[in-house]
Design a protein around this motif. Sequence first.
Motif, mmCIF file in Angstrom:
data_model
loop_
_atom_site.group_PDB
_atom_site.id
_atom_site.type_symbol
_atom_site.label_atom_id
_atom_site.label_comp_id
_atom_site.label_asym_id
_atom_site.label_seq_id
_atom_site.Cartn_x
_atom_site.Cartn_y
_atom_site.Cartn_z
ATOM 1 N N SER A 111 0.827 -1.109 0.183
ATOM 2 C CA SER A 111 -0.016 -0.026 -0.151
ATOM 3 C C SER A 111 0.851 1.281 -0.112
ATOM 4 O O SER A 111 1.105 1.853 0.945
ATOM 5 N N TYR A 112 1.321 1.458 -1.158
ATOM 6 C CA TYR A 112 2.301 2.717 -1.313
ATOM 7 C C TYR A 112 1.881 3.383 -2.371
ATOM 8 O O TYR A 112 1.945 2.967 -3.659
ATOM 9 N N PHE A 113 1.595 4.709 -2.520
ATOM 10 C CA PHE A 113 1.381 5.654 -3.612
ATOM 11 C C PHE A 113 2.300 6.895 -3.556
ATOM 12 O O PHE A 113 2.711 7.348 -2.549
ATOM 13 N N GLU A 114 2.899 7.088 -4.831
ATOM 14 C CA GLU A 114 3.751 8.287 -4.962
ATOM 15 C C GLU A 114 3.364 9.075 -6.018
ATOM 16 O O GLU A 114 2.963 8.541 -7.286
ATOM 17 N N TRP A 115 3.355 10.513 -6.041
ATOM 18 C CA TRP A 115 2.954 11.099 -7.243
ATOM 19 C C TRP A 115 3.725 12.541 -6.988
ATOM 20 O O TRP A 115 3.579 13.146 -5.822
ATOM 21 N N ASN A 116 4.284 12.993 -8.136
ATOM 22 C CA ASN A 116 4.706 14.596 -7.997
ATOM 23 C C ASN A 116 3.962 15.312 -8.402
ATOM 24 O O ASN A 116 3.319 15.422 -9.704
ATOM 25 N N ALA A 117 3.432 16.488 -7.619
ATOM 26 C CA ALA A 117 2.479 17.619 -8.286
ATOM 27 C C ALA A 117 3.573 18.634 -8.456
ATOM 28 O O ALA A 117 4.627 18.971 -7.917
ATOM 29 N N ASN A 118 3.226 19.420 -9.509
ATOM 30 C CA ASN A 118 3.629 20.659 -9.918
ATOM 31 C C ASN A 118 2.649 21.568 -9.365
ATOM 32 O O ASN A 118 1.844 22.104 -10.153
ATOM 33 N N ILE A 119 3.338 22.385 -8.534
ATOM 34 C CA ILE A 119 2.506 23.381 -7.764
ATOM 35 C C ILE A 119 3.191 24.677 -7.932
ATOM 36 O O ILE A 119 3.882 25.180 -7.516
ATOM 37 N N ASN A 120 2.466 25.191 -9.242
ATOM 38 C CA ASN A 120 3.103 26.613 -9.456
ATOM 39 C C ASN A 120 4.580 26.346 -9.705
ATOM 40 O O ASN A 120 5.463 27.434 -9.470
ATOM 41 N N GLY A 121 5.251 25.576 -10.270
ATOM 42 C CA GLY A 121 6.575 25.498 -10.738
ATOM 43 C C GLY A 121 7.297 24.622 -9.528
ATOM 44 O O GLY A 121 8.505 24.480 -9.492
ATOM 45 N N VAL A 122 6.587 24.390 -8.564
ATOM 46 C CA VAL A 122 7.427 23.753 -7.343
ATOM 47 C C VAL A 122 6.960 22.384 -7.104
ATOM 48 O O VAL A 122 5.794 22.030 -7.488
#
Length: 780
Positions: free
Chosen positions: A443-454
Amino acid sequence: MISEKVNQIGASPTLKITAKARAMKAEGIDIVDLSVGEPDFPTPDNAKAAGIRAIEQNYTKYTENEGIPALKNAVIVRMKDDYGLSYELNEVIVSPGAKASLFLILQALVDEGAEVIVPAPYWVTYPMAVMLAKGKPVIIPTKEEKGFLLAPDELKAAINPSTKAMILNNPSNPTGAAYSKAQLEALAEVIKGEDIYVIADEIYAKLIFDDFQFTSFASLGEDIKKKTVVVTGVSKSYSMTGWRIGCALGPAEIINGMAKVQSHSTSNPCSISQYASLEALTGPQHEVSRMAAEFQRRRNYCLMRLRAIPNISCFKPQGAFYLFPNFSYYYDKEASGIQIRNSYGLAYYLLKEARVAIVPGDSFGADSHIRISYATSMENLEKGLDRIIEAVSKLKTPKKIKRVALNNAVTRVKKSVPVDSSVNLKMRDALVGEMESTLTPESYFEWNANINGVIVQLRTNVSHLYDFWVENWYPAQLEADLEPHGIIFAVDGIAGREARVFYNSESKTGVIVNADNYGPLRSLALGLVMDVSERLFGVHGVRGMSVDVEGKGLIFVGPPGTKKTELFFQLLEDRRFRLHSNDIAFVRNAAGQALADCVERKLYIPTNTVESFPRLAALFDSSRCENVITHKEDCKDAECLRLDDCRLDRGSPFCYKASKEAHAMLDPYWLGGKAAHTKRTSLRWFFILRNDTLSPAVVKLEKGEALRILEAGESAGMKRTLSPSKPQPYYNPHLLFATEGHLELQRNFYSRLLDVTSCYLFNSGIADAEQIKQIVLGEG
Ligand code: PMP
């Protein structure tokens, strides 16, 4: 804010329904009230006369705390004569009603967290009174097929070292079921081997039918008597509910404990009522048997009528004055536009359609049933049953049920969680180690968000958080291809830890422990992004609601209670305005403009916004939701509970406005594409909101004054006076730091922002969206 223990309990549903029935009667509506919990007979004349005599003799002063000795003696004599039980004077206490006796017993016995076993269906007050004593009610359901009786092995299985007591209601409200001597003895066998008390509520002992032989639980032997507190009183047997006299008999130690609580709460029960009750107990008893015989006649009649209704079952009671039929067959039917889905729905339908008041079984922990009281005249019963039968015959299975498959995640934690943003690197490493050891590949979830370039990477074991995260933000590149600017661990299921958020600024690491709701994660992500981008890019988060009109933006900021949401949606009703952001805009000062970006792909929006903007309901139907209320018992909407117009009652499977904690992940383009939403605007107007009745409607602010108000978080909302919240600099709860260095950056930023915007202090207590339009459209 009222205490948590009171907040979690509901008021008595019987009282609410009876009050509603009375209110309808007062409006001239012909209501048959079958919800009442008291005999319809007058108080016996001899008791009434004794009450009047007591007044004449000036027995109108405080009495002994535990009740007058003569009355205690009379109770003792009754127990001796009726059940062969012997009690001493210090083993009896008289209280203002049996309800008060029960309350006192629980106060005297229950420590915080102690368990009290309550068989269901239960009288509504039991779980509530246990909770008010800070105990934990442990509900054991009983079955209609088994006569609503608790079996010894079921009792045994429910007992553990935390169990303090069980409540045994014999005969029972709401089912009318009663235990025979042999059945009680079987339960007593279990009790003998355990260190628990029995609270035997025997208030209906005299109202029994056919040849049923009543046995008091305390009479089952000396060892059982030592573990039993019997509750009884004059309310039901002598039709003296309003006089408020009940009593308890049991071990002196418990009675003494109860007396202490009584001495600091109600003192003694009413002196006049005590003399009236003394007469009721010692005078002629024929009224009691006459009443029981009349109840039996009515029970037989009502049972016959109810059992003739197709597809319902009804248990035949041996006592009390209630029937508890099972109506669950009708819970997917509808008529007159009312859909029945549960006992509340049926109660609502019967009140509106049949003009009959009954009590929904859910309040007694048995939703398949309703409670019908036959403590009313035969004439009323006939009329009530005619009406019920006719209304039920109209219920039909709808041809096509339009069901919205609500995509709703219910979380354990519902509110915001304390944040500790002072974590040092050493602590950060220890925390991350602890989180990583709990994250397993299954049970492992990973995801990269782009929040205004960060770029913020989420690592979590909560699928709901992952789902919302992925919808909330724009995606960044593949995980393998990039170094995120910051990482957030959101891990649930860490033993021995409270829900909490931690943040280390040096490593830009956030850790969320044991919070499975999305609010804390989103807020931490925004805080992290502000921490990175205020220095790195000169981009700041402005916490407020923003709209765009022809490329020019306006933003509302202010504390809770300043009607931000109402104003925001009032403007959006006007199609010239487009939604920009409902919570935060990221703003950069560039080329003489304040460019504001909405950085969220979908908006995390409270579903109770449907109140300001009903159009949203249809959009929420297709959105991912969190903590939308699907069960009336969970409704927190005080306003709604007061009225009788409940969506859940009327058959809706859920309600968007029943809780402030319910959210949806809304795609803002669904409001009408680009014409209704824009990601970028150039801020021109800055409205600081306040809400009072005295200040002027609109004040144009000089920059210095605006900066001072903003930094102090100074303006006030109406709600602040009720539950004052700490002023937040810039009204921004997502900011992780209020250190001098950070505030200096903010000050510089807002100073430049105010150079290119017009700033107003706007009083939403007296001005509305029209005034804003005048300013904006007039100036623009
Ligand atoms: N116990 C039960 C099971 C009851 O039904 C009631 C009244 N509805 C009470 C106790 C409380 O009685 P009193 O009016 O004496 O407080």
